[in-house]
Each structure stands twice: as structure tokens, then as C-alpha cells.
Design a protein around this motif. Sequence first.
Motif, PDB file in Angstrom:
ATOM      1  N   ALA A 122      -2.706  -0.219  -8.075  1.00 35.21           N
ATOM      2  CA  ALA A 122      -2.493   0.052  -6.004  1.00 35.21           C
ATOM      3  C   ALA A 122      -1.041  -1.168  -6.087  1.00 35.21           C
ATOM      4  CB  ALA A 122      -4.067   0.154  -5.635  1.00 35.21           C
ATOM      5  N   HIS A 173       2.025   0.562  -3.816  1.00 35.55           N
ATOM      6  CA  HIS A 173       1.940   0.362  -2.723  1.00 35.55           C
ATOM      7  C   HIS A 173       2.954  -0.016  -1.977  1.00 35.55           C
ATOM      8  CE1 HIS A 173      -1.260   2.002  -0.799  1.00 35.55           C
ATOM      9  NE2 HIS A 173      -2.400   1.630  -2.016  1.00 35.55           N
ATOM     10  N   GLN A 192      -0.274   5.087   4.501  1.00 40.90           N
ATOM     11  CA  GLN A 192      -0.019   4.215   3.479  1.00 40.90           C
ATOM     12  C   GLN A 192       0.066   2.905   3.734  1.00 40.90           C
ATOM     13  OE1 GLN A 192      -0.729   7.171  -0.011  1.00 40.90           O
ATOM     14  NE2 GLN A 192      -2.848   6.475  -0.244  1.00 40.90           N
ATOM     15  N   ARG A 193       1.768   3.249   3.209  1.00 39.38           N
ATOM     16  CA  ARG A 193       2.714   2.605   3.763  1.00 39.38           C
ATOM     17  C   ARG A 193       2.001   1.339   4.487  1.00 39.38           C
ATOM     18  NH1 ARG A 193       8.566   5.411   1.498  1.00 39.38           N
ATOM     19  NH2 ARG A 193       7.090   6.737   0.938  1.00 39.38           N
ATOM     20  N   TYR A 198       2.017   8.408  -2.337  1.00 43.53           N
ATOM     21  CA  TYR A 198       2.386   7.109  -0.985  1.00 43.53           C
ATOM     22  C   TYR A 198       2.486   7.682   0.332  1.00 43.53           C
ATOM     23  CZ  TYR A 198      -0.059   4.415  -5.097  1.00 43.53           C
ATOM     24  OH  TYR A 198      -1.083   4.517  -6.032  1.00 43.53           O
TER      25      TYR A 198
END
Length: 459
Positions: free
Chosen positions: A401, A405, A456-457, A452
Motif C-alpha cells: 500500500a 500510494h 486516495q492520493r 489508486y
Amino acid sequence: MPKPVVAIFDVGKTNKKLFLIDENYKIVFERSARFVETLDEDGEPCENLESLRTSVYESLQQVLKMDEFEIKAINFSTYGASFVYLDENGTPLTPLYNYLKEYPETLKNEFYHRYGGEEKISLETASPILGSLNSGMQLYRLKREKPEIFDRVKWALHLPQYLSYLITGVALADITSIGCHTQLWDFNKNQYHNWVTAEGLDEKFGQFTPADSSSATQYEGADFKVGVGLHDSSAALIPYLANFSAPFILLSTGTWCISLNPFNQEPLTAAELKQDCLCYMHFKGKAVKASRIFAGYEHEIQLKRIADHFDRAAYLFKHLKFNPGMILKLANKIPENQSPQTEFKANSAFVDRDLTIFQTAEEAYHQLIFDLIKQQIYALKLILNNGVRRIFVDGGFGKNAIYMHLLATSIPDIEVYASSVSQATAIGTALAINDAWNSNPAPSDIIQLKYYSAIQRTL
């Protein structure tokens, strides 16, 4: 009614597998074997060719006896840079030499002096100078060091084509093997390089055959189609080419992290070659520009260093969640984090970092991944061209993860997906000859994706 299937032999350095895949691309049978390596005449470890040959025959005979399956076709994928030298009776004349076998410096210098120098050969063949990993150099070595054996070589077959030969008795050559860091193929002229014809090597490669072709064969009373065989790296790309038409890069992560751009056919430059770029060939004969870094290996080494320093179990780090606050904290602690990498480096900056500056193991691990991502972004940009809007990350880092990311944050203009294809190499090898055994079109749900997103970023 027996189920129609294709049989795929997927031969890696460690595991040798046989899969039966049905018309919906579900794996319905799997057999795996591992062989103890043998030694060549110099006492160096190499593949046990006789065990491999025997295993292919025994495995095939086993599945042909299964009443629940009907073998419609067979194909093969194996690791690259490995030649099998056969005499006129099809008997191997030498061991299957390891592609990591050290190459004699004197012979190497003689070759490049004779044919125009390292840079010229590298540029024309899209191959960095890799010693025995340039499989053409193995054949050149055999001719120079053991001419009496070379003269008896009827066929020099890359390993996928040797396995095909075991069933068909027909010697073939395939572009995914010939065209991948072998120094055999002139990418500018789209033919064997002139040194290959000057040395008479091309006469020993068998008939050049399209990688998606197959031939009708009878074996043990059964009739089926047999493919020519594929280099495994090229085979693993096929599911993506079958499912996506818009330009993309596949970032295949393992010990090596290899970025593959099948939509970039620009010739390699001298500068790119010096930064460990090369070209693969996909099964339709087009160049696939690639860059690579040793990031998976470095990750394991540095992870152990962090675990030892903080007295933590290494496996715990694989379940760490992404902590954006930690990245902001590190940006203040390590000012260089705010600047991109500007030159090629074999290792990331983390190798030289003093672990005492980190308060926790989590902080150190976030910095390790951050440093690896900076190195990865530099490598990606070496092969990135206009039109690419997606990057698919498969392999180990696709499940990390923190890595995913940070990668998505670092290239905000490109969609980033963690992707997975169960047994991608075997599925790709089956897809290459889909029309020979399957009345259905290639399915569109082979690849599992996790996007992603922009939300989320920024979290």
C-alpha cells in the motif's frame, strides 16, 4: 464429454509447471516440479536438461490419459538467454549453460573489437552488455572455444523452442527469444545482425516462425496443435495487450522491477543503454522499450537492515498502512525528499542512510519506499512517451500500500493501478495461440485491477 483445454509448460529457473487451461481461461489442472541442478564441465551449476526433457514427456503422457480433458493445443514459455545445442539426431551436445556464467574478458574484447565496439553493437541490437545474458555471446563462445562441438551443432534452439522441438521434431526460431537482450537481432534493420550471418549462426536457429503460430502434430496417438514457444517476459505482457488498446506501461515487480512500454518503438539511445534500458520483443514482433532497476532485491536487503536495527520481525512491514503524515514529517527531516532524482543510480539513496536518524521502524520503512519510488520514477520516465495514461503494477510491490500510494502521488497525470493476473505467463502463452484451440474470443476479465484514485492520493 471431455473439456477442451490447452496445455502450457511454464518453465522458470526454480519451478517447472504444467497447466491445463479451459476455453474460459480457468486453470483446471496444475502440476509442479523442481529439479536439483547439475554441473557443467567447469563445475558450475546449470539446469538439469535430462530431468527437464523427461518431465515434459511424463507430464504430457499423464494429462493425455485423463478422460476429463481433451488436449487441443500445447505451448511453452521459459526463462530466456538459454540455448540448447542439438546434433543432427536431436541429441544435446552440451549442458544447458547458466546465463550467469562468467564470460571470458579476452573473448569479449575480441568480439567487440572485431564487430565495431560495444556501443555500436548495443545500439543496433537494443541490448546492454551483459556477458552470458546476451545469449548470442554464448554461441560465439562455443564456436571459438569448442569448434569441434560447434561444427556438430545442427540446431541452436532457445529453451522455449527446444521444448516445442521435443514434441514436434521441428526446429524453429521465435522473435520473443531472439529479440530479447541476445545481441542477435538488428532492431533497425529488423533482421539478424550482420555479425550473426558473418559467423554463420543464423543457419543453426531453425525456421523463423511467428510467435502466435502453431502446427498440427500427432503424438502418442493424439492430434493437437503445438506452438513455437515464448520468452516468459514477453508472454506475461500478452494478457494486457489482449485486454487494453490504449497505451500503457506494465511495471513488473519482483527481484527486478522492469518497466515495459509496448507503445514505444523509438530506437534506444546510447544514454538510455547506459542507464540499463533495453528492448524486449512482444509476440507480434514489435519492440517493447524497457527500463529496469534492482529494487525488489534492494527492498529485501534494506528491510532486513531496518528490522535488525529496530529489533522487529521483517514480515510485519508488509502489512503496514500508508501514513501520509509520516511522509510530510520525513519531508521536513530530509530536505532532499522534496526534489526528484536527476541521474541514474544503481541503488536508491536509502543504501547510504544512517538508521539512527529515524525514530521508529515505520518511519524508516516509509523512507525506504520513498527512496525506491524516486528511483522508480526516474526509470519510468526513461521509457515514458506521449499517450501513455496508465501504469499497471503487478508482482510484489502491487500489494504494498505504501509503494502504490507514493507511486500514484509521484505521477499525478497518469492513472496507477495495482494489477494481478493469476499465472500471467501461462495465460499469455495460451492467449498467443488462442485461435488454434479456442472457439471463443479472449476474455476481457482476466486482469484484476485496483485503482489508486485522486482522492486516495491526496488523503
